[in-house]
Structure formats: structure tokens, C-alpha cells
Scaffold this motif. Structure first.
Motif, PDB file in Angstrom:
ATOM      1  N   THR A 190      12.754 -37.422 -37.410  1.00 18.16           N
ATOM      2  CA  THR A 190      12.404 -37.375 -36.006  1.00 18.16           C
ATOM      3  C   THR A 190      12.547 -35.836 -35.560  1.00 18.16           C
ATOM      4  O   THR A 190      13.838 -35.302 -35.694  1.00 18.16           O
ATOM      5  N   PHE A 191      11.481 -35.179 -35.151  1.00 15.67           N
ATOM      6  CA  PHE A 191      11.669 -33.546 -34.750  1.00 15.67           C
ATOM      7  C   PHE A 191      11.206 -33.629 -33.352  1.00 15.67           C
ATOM      8  O   PHE A 191      10.319 -33.768 -33.090  1.00 15.67           O
ATOM      9  N   TYR A 192      12.416 -33.157 -32.422  1.00 16.12           N
ATOM     10  CA  TYR A 192      12.222 -32.959 -30.950  1.00 16.12           C
ATOM     11  C   TYR A 192      11.676 -31.430 -30.857  1.00 16.12           C
ATOM     12  O   TYR A 192      12.310 -30.654 -31.434  1.00 16.12           O
ATOM     13  N   VAL A 193      10.553 -31.410 -30.062  1.00 16.30           N
ATOM     14  CA  VAL A 193      10.187 -30.020 -29.581  1.00 16.30           C
ATOM     15  C   VAL A 193      10.399 -29.973 -28.040  1.00 16.30           C
ATOM     16  O   VAL A 193      10.064 -31.199 -27.568  1.00 16.30           O
ATOM     17  N   GLU A 194      10.571 -28.927 -27.507  1.00 12.85           N
ATOM     18  CA  GLU A 194      10.329 -28.682 -25.994  1.00 12.85           C
ATOM     19  C   GLU A 194       9.164 -28.163 -25.801  1.00 12.85           C
ATOM     20  O   GLU A 194       8.874 -27.110 -26.360  1.00 12.85           O
ATOM     21  N   ASP A 195       8.532 -28.742 -24.712  1.00  6.94           N
ATOM     22  CA  ASP A 195       7.228 -28.046 -24.445  1.00  6.94           C
ATOM     23  C   ASP A 195       7.265 -26.757 -23.585  1.00  6.94           C
ATOM     24  O   ASP A 195       8.432 -26.445 -22.997  1.00  6.94           O
ATOM     25  N   PRO A 196       6.546 -25.802 -23.863  1.00  9.19           N
ATOM     26  CA  PRO A 196       5.171 -25.886 -24.312  1.00  9.19           C
ATOM     27  C   PRO A 196       5.389 -25.924 -25.846  1.00  9.19           C
ATOM     28  O   PRO A 196       6.320 -25.024 -26.309  1.00  9.19           O
ATOM     29  N   CYS A 197       4.745 -26.493 -26.613  1.00  9.56           N
ATOM     30  CA  CYS A 197       5.006 -26.495 -28.339  1.00  9.56           C
ATOM     31  C   CYS A 197       3.313 -26.212 -28.732  1.00  9.56           C
ATOM     32  O   CYS A 197       2.415 -26.866 -28.512  1.00  9.56           O
ATOM     33  N   ASP A 202      18.642 -25.937 -19.510  1.00  9.08           N
ATOM     34  CA  ASP A 202      19.824 -26.312 -20.115  1.00  9.08           C
ATOM     35  C   ASP A 202      20.102 -25.315 -21.256  1.00  9.08           C
ATOM     36  O   ASP A 202      19.222 -25.088 -21.955  1.00  9.08           O
ATOM     37  N   ASN A 203      21.540 -25.127 -21.526  1.00  8.11           N
ATOM     38  CA  ASN A 203      21.819 -24.313 -22.850  1.00  8.11           C
ATOM     39  C   ASN A 203      21.405 -25.132 -24.041  1.00  8.11           C
ATOM     40  O   ASN A 203      21.286 -26.499 -24.113  1.00  8.11           O
ATOM     41  N   PRO A 204      20.978 -24.614 -25.108  1.00  5.24           N
ATOM     42  CA  PRO A 204      20.270 -25.208 -26.222  1.00  5.24           C
ATOM     43  C   PRO A 204      21.496 -26.388 -26.803  1.00  5.24           C
ATOM     44  O   PRO A 204      21.220 -27.306 -27.174  1.00  5.24           O
ATOM     45  N   MET A 237      15.993 -33.217 -35.665  1.00  2.00           N
ATOM     46  CA  MET A 237      15.919 -31.731 -35.838  1.00  2.00           C
ATOM     47  C   MET A 237      15.365 -31.310 -34.246  1.00  2.00           C
ATOM     48  O   MET A 237      14.598 -32.176 -33.816  1.00  2.00           O
ATOM     49  N   PHE A 238      15.816 -30.089 -33.878  1.00  2.00           N
ATOM     50  CA  PHE A 238      15.044 -29.929 -32.433  1.00  2.00           C
ATOM     51  C   PHE A 238      15.019 -28.384 -32.480  1.00  2.00           C
ATOM     52  O   PHE A 238      15.798 -27.572 -33.040  1.00  2.00           O
ATOM     53  N   ASN A 239      13.847 -28.012 -31.844  1.00  2.00           N
ATOM     54  CA  ASN A 239      13.459 -26.654 -31.562  1.00  2.00           C
ATOM     55  C   ASN A 239      12.904 -26.676 -30.115  1.00  2.00           C
ATOM     56  O   ASN A 239      12.257 -27.413 -29.594  1.00  2.00           O
TER      57      ASN A 239
END
Length: 122
Positions: A36-43, A66-68, A9-11
Motif C-alpha cells: 500500500t503506497f500512501y501519497v499526499e495530494d496533490p499527486c 505536519d512534519n513528514p 510506503m509514503f511519499n
């Protein structure tokens, strides 16, 4: 050696944090495997702690312009599992998802369909 299976998953940002937690809550009712959860910093640290409370491995990614959709697609360039299922953050899991993983025995990519879609969006 058996193949590994798991969900990614990604946020990025803070707009979808609540939906992320609702999605994870519904997912954990029917799935106890690897996530596995991907997070974009800052989180926010509180969000990371909440993800870990759902037994997710949290992977930090550098912020990018980049575009989500591009960001999500790039997650498949080096997935953490042999058989990987991506779930969007607006999903509500209402039953077992094992069948989706079974489909990955036959094809490289499987996309779940909506059984019923409830929306009033026009």
C-alpha cells in the motif's frame, strides 16, 4: 483465519518520486506481496500510474503541514495489514525480506538494519 501481511510506503511532494520508483523496482525483485503506497495530494497522475504498474494499492491523503516523520508515524494508527512493514523511499532491497515478516511473529515492531551502507555524505 490467517493474518494479512504487507508493506506500506509514503511519499509527499515530488522530491522523492524517482527514489520511490527505484525502491519499488528493487523491492519487486524479491517481494510479490501486498504493497500500500500512501501519497499526499496533490499527486501527479503519472506517478500514480507508475505505482499501479508495480501493483501497489494507492491511497490518497490530504495535504498537511505536519512534519513528514509525524505523517509516517500516523500511518501505523490504522495499518491495512495485520503484520505491516514500513519501508522508507531511499531503500534498495537486495535480497528476500521474508525474515523481517517472520520477526513480526515475535515482536510488534521490527526495524530492518543496513547490511552495508554506501554513502559519501559527511
Amino acid at each position: 483465519m490467517s493474518e494479512s501481511t504487507g508493506i506500506i510506503m509514503f511519499n509527499c511532494g515530488t522530491e522523492m518520486i524517482i527514489r520511490s520508483l527505484v525502491a519499488l523496482y528493487s523491492l519487486r525483485k524479491f517481494y510479490n506481496g501486498a504493497i500500500t503506497f500512501y501519497v499526499e495530494d496533490p499527486c501527479p497522475i503519472e506517478f500514480e500510474q507508475a505505482l499501479k504498474s508495480f501493483n501497489c494499492e494507492v491511497v490518497h491523503l490530504q495535504e498537511s503541514k505536519d512534519n513528514p516523520l509525524i505523517k509516517k508515524t500516523m500511518l501505523f494508527s490504522n495499518p491495512p495489514y495485520d503484520r505491516t512493514l514500513f519501508l522508507d523511499l531511499d531503500v534498495i532491497v537486495v535480497d528476500k525480506i521474508d525474515e523481517i515478516f517472520d520477526n513480526l511473529n515475535e515482536v510488534d515492531v521490527a526495524i530492518p538494519h543496513f547490511e552495508e551502507k554506501f554513502t559519501d555524505r559527511k
